[in-house]
Write an enzyme that holds these catalytic residues in place. Sequence first.
Site, mmCIF file in Angstrom:
data_model
loop_
_atom_site.group_PDB
_atom_site.id
_atom_site.type_symbol
_atom_site.label_atom_id
_atom_site.label_comp_id
_atom_site.label_asym_id
_atom_site.label_seq_id
_atom_site.Cartn_x
_atom_site.Cartn_y
_atom_site.Cartn_z
ATOM 1 N N GLY A 72 0.829 -1.203 0.000
ATOM 2 C CA GLY A 72 0.000 0.000 0.000
ATOM 3 C C GLY A 72 0.856 1.243 0.000
ATOM 4 N N THR A 73 2.150 1.043 -0.175
ATOM 5 C CA THR A 73 3.124 2.105 -0.002
ATOM 6 C C THR A 73 3.438 2.868 -1.279
ATOM 7 O OG1 THR A 73 4.634 0.245 -0.195
ATOM 8 C CG2 THR A 73 4.347 1.175 1.981
ATOM 9 N N ALA A 105 11.791 1.299 -0.232
ATOM 10 C CA ALA A 105 11.869 2.229 -1.366
ATOM 11 C C ALA A 105 13.294 2.341 -1.889
ATOM 12 C CB ALA A 105 11.345 3.606 -0.946
ATOM 13 N N ILE A 141 13.486 12.161 -2.629
ATOM 14 C CA ILE A 141 12.108 11.680 -2.562
ATOM 15 C C ILE A 141 11.724 11.197 -3.961
ATOM 16 C CG2 ILE A 141 9.724 12.288 -2.031
ATOM 17 C CD1 ILE A 141 11.659 12.178 0.408
ATOM 18 N N LYS A 162 16.127 7.512 0.697
ATOM 19 C CA LYS A 162 15.961 6.774 1.950
ATOM 20 C C LYS A 162 14.487 6.410 2.059
ATOM 21 C CE LYS A 162 19.636 9.452 4.128
ATOM 22 N NZ LYS A 162 19.868 10.542 5.088
ATOM 23 N N GLY A 163 14.028 6.085 3.241
ATOM 24 C CA GLY A 163 12.625 5.739 3.424
ATOM 25 C C GLY A 163 11.900 6.810 4.212
ATOM 26 N N VAL A 164 10.577 6.856 4.058
ATOM 27 C CA VAL A 164 9.777 7.816 4.825
ATOM 28 C C VAL A 164 8.602 7.170 5.563
ATOM 29 C CG1 VAL A 164 10.334 9.745 3.302
ATOM 30 C CG2 VAL A 164 8.272 8.389 2.855
ATOM 31 N N GLU A 196 8.167 5.037 7.842
ATOM 32 C CA GLU A 196 8.202 4.920 9.296
ATOM 33 C C GLU A 196 8.594 6.244 9.949
ATOM 34 O OE1 GLU A 196 8.808 0.191 9.759
ATOM 35 O OE2 GLU A 196 10.621 1.373 9.956
HETATM 36 MO MO1 MOS Z 1 7.955 -2.873 9.406
HETATM 37 S S1 MOS Z 1 7.411 -2.851 11.362
HETATM 38 O O1 MOS Z 1 9.514 -3.598 9.493
HETATM 39 O O2 MOS Z 1 6.833 -3.604 8.457
#
Ligand code: MOS
Length: 731
Positions: free
Chosen positions: A468-469, A511, A615, A687-689, A691
């Site tokens: 869903g990301t 990502a 991004i 990088k990731g966003v 979390e």
């Molecule tokens: Mo995440 S808590 O590693 O899906």
Amino acid sequence: MKFDTPAATNPIDQLKVVGKATDRIDGPLKTTGTAPYAYERHDVVAGQAYGHILGAAIAKGRITAMDVSAAKAAPGVLAVVTADNAGALGKGHWNTAKLLGGPEIQHYHQAVAVVVAETFEQARAAAALIRVEYKEERGAFDLAAARDGAVEAKDNPDTGAGDFAGAFADAPVRLDATYSTPDQGHAMMEPHATIAAWNGDKLTLWTANQMINWGVKDVAQTLNMPEENIRLISPYIGGGFGGKLFVRSDALMAALGARAAGRPVKVALTRPQMFNNTTHRPATIQRIRIGATPDGKITAFGHESWSGDLPGGKPETAVQQTRLLYAGANRLTAMRLAVLDLPEGNAMRAPGEAPGLMALEIAMDEMAEKLGMDPIQFRILNDTQVDPEHPDRPFSQRQLVECLRQGADRFGWTRRNPKPASVREGRWLVGMGVAAGYRNNLLTKSAARVRLDGQGGVTVETDMTDIGTGTYTIIAQTAAEMLGVPLDRVAVRLGDSRFPVSCGSGGQWGANNSTAGVYAACMKLRQAVARKLGFNAAEPTFADGKVASGGHAVPLAQAAKDGELVAEDMIEYGDLDKKYQQSTFAGHFVEVAVDGATGEIRLRRMLAVCAAGRILNPKSARSQVIGAMTMGAGAALMEELAVDKRRGFFVNHDLAGYEVPVHADIPHQEVVFLDEVDPISSPMKAKGVGELGICGVGAAVANAVHNATGVRVRDYPITLDKLLHHLPEIA
Ligand code: MOS
């Protein structure tokens, strides 16, 4: 491709497709209900029967007798599988509890049987006819009571620097406060679900799983089968948040049920089963001690966290960010793990940092208040550009100060009255709060395959998942950029264990790493194309569907005119993540209004300013962050699994009792991404966003509530009963 030196200029830097706000390529499938989720895949295999899981009625003990005769004789029943007839089963690698319990029971609602029948209703009705007798044992279910017996966990030693105890004792200004965060459930929309089908000794599972390759390994280990005989397929997933990092009992029980019934079997966990049958975010108790000089320089920083898990489990790493977020020469972090016989604690969105920052960032607010400093100034004053425990390790990028400054400007922070409970609108008490957001950026190898066909179409295949990301879209953007084709010429196929092994979706590493794997495969394909087209000059450019070099341009499709060109590669990492600390940062700002009569808290505005490398798709990245901010609001105000401390289970195990925010709870949300490229993170410089967005939100809400009311709540969630008797008199 080995990535072990900082990224140079590369084709991604063109930013013709990558970096552009892009609609999800899977959006139409999702919005028209035509993206098949695991339970809905009626067409993949004929003759599907239904399985229903029976969960244990005790938290700890043994099954002494089990009578399945009435269930077996019930209408439509094809098979009943329990530990008695399931054959020898191993335990998966990633979890503490077994997916099929019996005779030993490790936690409440641990699966003890699956009934397979022609219809769902028949399976469920028959499951209710199974008689189980238990010998219940006393368990430990109360973290606060178990706290004194908690021990240092292996693999999680204490860390520190200097002399924390001495420096804290000597500090002119000190804070010593204890906070708690509750158990939380992932509560994703799609329940865990699997269709299992056997073909001889080969097993196919259509399931909902974030980590395809972990899943294959776990099923192999559990069923004592070779990995190559197992296929996992998981192209669409209705949310995971860590709850689908591992195969769960739906997958195992569907496989066992299908083997016993000689038919394909589908199993979904019911919503009330999910909270106790699967994993959850464990509760924490956190003690934070900060010592500082009167002008606000931190001299001592201590963070200890207590959490519980089943025997052999792991602690919630809530002190993780405190090792890295602020300066201070004398430091201590420690985790203590208690044995609890509750369902297994494990990863949920930003494990470690999410609950850790809920405590730490209130502590920073309290300390600023003690010092009489603005909480943003206090954070800026104690910024560090190196790992404070290992000062020779710089951050690859660190724009926390910029996040806080820009956020303050945009949010109108100067309008905040630092004196709590001093802004009123009628009976509403109004306040603003801030918190820093922090989440590590993890590097994980990831592979992909890219195909070019004779019409110039590109297909990417990887076992990466999209929970869903927006993964489908950023992978398509990456391949389009690399090969110089429009986005609609790229097809993306995900979530099948027959595809190259990716990093999977977890820890916000998806990502950056999955697209870096696609980058590596595309680099190989570009070389194959160049060779095929007879380019031997410097690497040709790929743009507008053409390949060009030295004034000579050829349609890309021509490279595949004699047959498809295929390239596969994997991104692998050297030690750049050892030399540099790689992290993502945010400033979270929240305005609340608290009803002075009832204690009702209403969020009014939320802002997140994020620094997280390049991004890749500002649109899906924003969606990730506003979703995470929403989850952070839930953590602050609503979410709590209520523990029955006598019987050892989560009482509110459905979405009526486990409250999460709905649209009406969430106000105006704004997300800003700072300009950042991080050449240390990967060739994508991203990088990731996903979390980062939740990290710090809870404390920003708590700090806003304090600013509004003068009430400091240190135990989440901040429900109105914790405010009511402490609110100031309203006129
Ligand atoms: Mo995440 S808590 O590693 O899906």
